[in-house]
Write a protein that holds these residues in place. Sequence first.
Motif, short mmCIF file in Angstrom:
data_model
loop_
_atom_site.label_atom_id
_atom_site.label_comp_id
_atom_site.label_asym_id
_atom_site.label_seq_id
_atom_site.Cartn_x
_atom_site.Cartn_y
_atom_site.Cartn_z
N ILE A 4 0.92 -1.32 0.10
CA ILE A 4 -0.07 0.03 -0.10
C ILE A 4 1.10 1.42 -0.14
O ILE A 4 0.62 2.18 -0.64
CB ILE A 4 -0.96 -0.14 1.39
N TYR A 5 1.77 1.20 0.96
CA TYR A 5 2.59 2.38 0.80
C TYR A 5 3.61 2.64 -0.49
O TYR A 5 3.85 3.80 -0.76
CB TYR A 5 3.70 2.23 1.97
N GLY A 7 2.35 2.23 -3.18
CA GLY A 7 1.46 2.49 -4.39
C GLY A 7 0.89 1.51 -5.24
O GLY A 7 0.33 1.97 -6.06
N LYS A 9 -1.42 -0.68 -6.83
CA LYS A 9 -3.19 -0.33 -7.03
C LYS A 9 -4.00 -1.94 -6.88
O LYS A 9 -4.89 -1.94 -6.42
CB LYS A 9 -3.50 0.08 -8.14
N LEU A 72 -8.05 0.81 4.97
CA LEU A 72 -7.27 1.78 4.33
C LEU A 72 -6.94 1.60 2.74
O LEU A 72 -7.00 2.71 2.14
CB LEU A 72 -5.77 1.60 4.82
N ALA A 73 -6.94 0.32 2.52
CA ALA A 73 -6.98 0.16 1.11
C ALA A 73 -8.05 0.77 0.38
O ALA A 73 -7.62 1.29 -0.70
CB ALA A 73 -6.57 -1.48 0.70
N LYS A 75 -10.06 3.08 0.98
CA LYS A 75 -9.99 4.76 1.10
C LYS A 75 -8.97 5.24 -0.15
O LYS A 75 -8.90 5.94 -0.71
CB LYS A 75 -9.56 5.00 2.56
N LYS A 76 -7.91 4.40 -0.22
CA LYS A 76 -6.82 4.58 -1.25
C LYS A 76 -7.35 4.19 -2.60
O LYS A 76 -6.40 3.98 -3.60
CB LYS A 76 -5.45 4.31 -0.78
N ASN A 77 -8.39 3.53 -2.96
CA ASN A 77 -8.57 2.85 -4.09
C ASN A 77 -7.67 1.78 -4.49
O ASN A 77 -7.19 1.62 -5.66
CB ASN A 77 -8.87 3.86 -5.26
N ILE A 78 -7.27 1.03 -3.71
CA ILE A 78 -6.60 -0.11 -3.53
C ILE A 78 -7.35 -1.54 -3.60
O ILE A 78 -8.05 -1.72 -2.74
CB ILE A 78 -5.27 0.01 -2.65
#
Length: 101
Positions: A4-5, A7, A9, A72-73, A75-78
């Motif tokens: 996640i950190y 980046g 996807k 968390l993922a 929220k970050k569109n992951i």
Amino acid sequence: EIAIYMGFKNIYLLGGDFNSICTGKYEYFFDRNKLTFKDPFVDNLNNIIGTKVDDIEANLNAFKQFEEINRLAIKKNINIFNLSKRSMLDTFEKKSLNAIL
């Protein structure tokens, strides 16, 4: 968390079965005899040392951590996908390894 950190996807999990609650054994994806340290929670035959309550509590804590990672993922569109066939870990969407390859 590192993926996640970094980046990514799409993150694909393989081997996170969390089935020790049912089997009483902890399976490794590598030759455990080559470890430089002894796993304090597993005997020489991969049997879990301790009670079922200990194992359930440890897995519950891990599942809660995965829930937070998934939030968390999202929220970050992951996207995080679980590719393990017989996994009890249902936090992440399950997909087939063959479908990904």
